[in-house]
Design a protein around this motif. Structure first.
Motif, PDB file in Angstrom:
ATOM      1  N   GLN A   1      -4.297  12.905  15.217  1.00 22.61           N
ATOM      2  CA  GLN A   1      -3.720  11.584  14.745  1.00 22.61           C
ATOM      3  C   GLN A   1      -3.370  10.660  15.918  1.00 22.61           C
ATOM      4  OE1 GLN A   1      -3.736  10.839  11.892  1.00 22.61           O
ATOM      5  NE2 GLN A   1      -4.091  13.005  10.725  1.00 22.61           N
ATOM      6  N   LYS A   2      -3.655  11.221  17.354  1.00 22.65           N
ATOM      7  CA  LYS A   2      -3.251  10.564  18.587  1.00 22.65           C
ATOM      8  C   LYS A   2      -2.061  10.056  18.361  1.00 22.65           C
ATOM      9  CE  LYS A   2      -7.689  11.149  19.289  1.00 22.65           C
ATOM     10  NZ  LYS A   2      -8.304  12.136  20.167  1.00 22.65           N
ATOM     11  N   ASP A   3      -1.179  10.818  18.025  1.00 20.81           N
ATOM     12  CA  ASP A   3       0.319  10.384  17.691  1.00 20.81           C
ATOM     13  C   ASP A   3       1.247  11.241  18.776  1.00 20.81           C
ATOM     14  OD1 ASP A   3       3.051  10.110  16.803  1.00 20.81           O
ATOM     15  OD2 ASP A   3       2.010  10.089  14.631  1.00 20.81           O
TER      16      ASP A   3
ATOM     17  N   ILE B   1      -1.314   7.245   4.186  1.00 25.43           N
ATOM     18  CA  ILE B   1      -1.652   5.973   3.551  1.00 25.43           C
ATOM     19  C   ILE B   1      -1.954   4.885   4.866  1.00 25.43           C
ATOM     20  CG2 ILE B   1      -0.980   3.893   2.478  1.00 25.43           C
ATOM     21  CD1 ILE B   1       0.032   5.969   0.347  1.00 25.43           C
ATOM     22  N   ILE B   2      -0.590   4.795   5.872  1.00 26.37           N
ATOM     23  CA  ILE B   2      -0.455   4.077   6.934  1.00 26.37           C
ATOM     24  C   ILE B   2      -1.870   4.243   8.048  1.00 26.37           C
ATOM     25  CG2 ILE B   2       0.663   3.632   9.135  1.00 26.37           C
ATOM     26  CD1 ILE B   2       2.995   4.328   7.345  1.00 26.37           C
ATOM     27  N   GLN B   3      -2.438   5.516   8.199  1.00 25.01           N
ATOM     28  CA  GLN B   3      -3.292   5.929   8.950  1.00 25.01           C
ATOM     29  C   GLN B   3      -4.606   5.191   8.390  1.00 25.01           C
ATOM     30  OE1 GLN B   3      -1.928   6.346  11.769  1.00 25.01           O
ATOM     31  NE2 GLN B   3      -2.867   8.491  12.263  1.00 25.01           N
ATOM     32  N   GLY B   4      -4.602   5.235   7.119  1.00 25.72           N
ATOM     33  CA  GLY B   4      -5.885   4.983   6.280  1.00 25.72           C
ATOM     34  C   GLY B   4      -6.014   3.211   6.484  1.00 25.72           C
TER      35      GLY B   4
ATOM     36  N   ARG C   1       3.570   2.737  12.345  1.00 24.16           N
ATOM     37  CA  ARG C   1       3.634   3.965  12.277  1.00 24.16           C
ATOM     38  C   ARG C   1       4.753   4.597  12.836  1.00 24.16           C
ATOM     39  NH1 ARG C   1      -1.486   7.150  15.038  1.00 24.16           N
ATOM     40  NH2 ARG C   1      -0.232   6.387  17.019  1.00 24.16           N
ATOM     41  N   VAL C   2       5.199   3.885  13.993  1.00 24.85           N
ATOM     42  CA  VAL C   2       6.370   4.528  14.787  1.00 24.85           C
ATOM     43  C   VAL C   2       7.609   5.006  14.017  1.00 24.85           C
ATOM     44  CG1 VAL C   2       8.165   3.711  16.546  1.00 24.85           C
ATOM     45  CG2 VAL C   2       5.792   3.140  16.739  1.00 24.85           C
TER      46      VAL C   2
ATOM     47  N   ARG D   1       0.942  -1.383   0.129  1.00 28.24           N
ATOM     48  CA  ARG D   1      -0.064  -0.134   0.046  1.00 28.24           C
ATOM     49  C   ARG D   1       0.847   1.438  -0.006  1.00 28.24           C
ATOM     50  NH1 ARG D   1      -5.499  -0.471   1.412  1.00 28.24           N
ATOM     51  NH2 ARG D   1      -5.842  -2.768   0.297  1.00 28.24           N
ATOM     52  N   ILE D   2       2.074   1.156   0.797  1.00 34.97           N
ATOM     53  CA  ILE D   2       2.776   2.485   0.722  1.00 34.97           C
ATOM     54  C   ILE D   2       3.525   2.703  -0.503  1.00 34.97           C
ATOM     55  CG2 ILE D   2       2.827   2.600   3.155  1.00 34.97           C
ATOM     56  CD1 ILE D   2       5.620   1.548   3.201  1.00 34.97           C
ATOM     57  N   GLY D   3       3.703   1.390  -1.087  1.00 34.39           N
ATOM     58  CA  GLY D   3       4.358   1.268  -2.553  1.00 34.39           C
ATOM     59  C   GLY D   3       5.626   2.327  -2.571  1.00 34.39           C
ATOM     60  N   LEU D   4       5.779   2.899  -3.695  1.00 33.66           N
ATOM     61  CA  LEU D   4       7.240   3.707  -4.167  1.00 33.66           C
ATOM     62  C   LEU D   4       7.242   4.988  -3.288  1.00 33.66           C
ATOM     63  CD1 LEU D   4       6.887   3.111  -8.075  1.00 33.66           C
ATOM     64  CD2 LEU D   4       8.474   1.852  -6.232  1.00 33.66           C
ATOM     65  N   TRP D   5       6.133   5.258  -2.623  1.00 32.13           N
ATOM     66  CA  TRP D   5       6.218   6.484  -1.910  1.00 32.13           C
ATOM     67  C   TRP D   5       7.422   6.460  -0.805  1.00 32.13           C
ATOM     68  CZ3 TRP D   5       4.377  10.548  -4.146  1.00 32.13           C
ATOM     69  CH2 TRP D   5       3.234  10.539  -4.847  1.00 32.13           C
ATOM     70  N   PHE D   6       7.442   5.397  -0.268  1.00 32.88           N
ATOM     71  CA  PHE D   6       8.590   5.117   0.815  1.00 32.88           C
ATOM     72  C   PHE D   6      10.043   5.115   0.191  1.00 32.88           C
ATOM     73  CE2 PHE D   6      10.510   1.743   3.480  1.00 32.88           C
ATOM     74  CZ  PHE D   6      11.250   2.733   4.733  1.00 32.88           C
TER      75      PHE D   6
END
Length: 236
Positions: free
Chosen positions: A184-186, A115-118, A127-128, A75-80
């Protein structure tokens, strides 16, 4: 096969970022080439070691992934990997173009984080690393923007001097850190700002800059502590 290639690309991009940041960056003009009001103490940049470690563990674990972790990688794909390539490139291209690459790295990290949050995965472990990575890249972008302006001899922008813009961006950054906590409760993203702003307070001599940095450190810690205390009380 496609998923394996993506994991290998993540690893290759990580290696590129490490090589660029650790072995090549010292020969470039770099972020430390100009002293600005928002420059944190040198020790603050040691947070990159934690970021590198967390990203490395995340990438290596992906090669032994379960179904949920494979979903995360796909899902995070190439963005990372793009964010890592941009981050590594920002420290080797020279002072002025660096702001473009670090800003694009920040943008891609925002996309990854969203994306991770979704995904609503079962563990916060996904997420960390990105909470810390995104938080520090946000601070690095602010610092680099001022370094670029000073390196190009620009003392005012829209009739506002460096001190004025420093106050504006420090305040904006602190408010964003608080917003992340509430929306985001982050916890980790604002804690990175505590680290960065604390280092700015210790390194800078301007009283206004020290006051703003210290104020946000205290406010963020107070709000987070109050939130954690409420959770503890509810859990009793």
């Amino acid at each position: 096969m496609k998923l394996l290639m993506l994991k290998l690309f993540n690893l290759a991009s990580f290696i590129y970022m490490i090589v660029a940041s650790v072995f090549i960056a010292d020969f470039s003009s770099g972020m430390g080439s100009a002293e600005v009001y928002v420059m944190p103490a040198p020790f603050a940049f040691s947070i990159w070691s934690l970021i590198y470690l967390l990203l490395f563990l995340l990438i290596m674990k992906s090669f032994f992934a379960n179904e949920e972790e494979d979903l995360f990688v796909s899902r995070i794909g190439l963005w990372f990997p793009i964010s890592m390539i941009l981050s590594g490139t920002s420290v080797i291209v020279g002072t002025t173009p660096a702001i473009l690459f670090i800003s694009l790295s920040l943008l891609t990290l925002c996309i990854v984080y969203t994306i991770i949050q979704g995904l609503y995965l079962s563990s916060a472990k996904y997420r960390v690393p990105f909470s810390i990575y995104l938080g520090w890249t946000s601070i690095a972008t602010i610092v680099d923007a001022f370094v670029v302006l000073k390196a190009n001899g620009i003392e005012e922008l829209f009739s506002i001097g460096e001190l004025g813009w420093s106050v504006i961006l420090l305040t904006t950054g602190g408010l964003i850190a608080l917003a992340f906590y509430f929306l985001q409760k982050d916890l980790l993203f604002p804690f990175v700002f505590v680290w960065g702003y604390g280092a700015i307070y210790l390194y800078q001599e301007n009283e206004l800059i020290k006051f703003i940095a210290a104020a946000f450190v205290v406010i963020i810690l107070f709000i987070i502590s109050a939130g954690l205390w409420k959770k503890i009380q509810k859990g009793k």
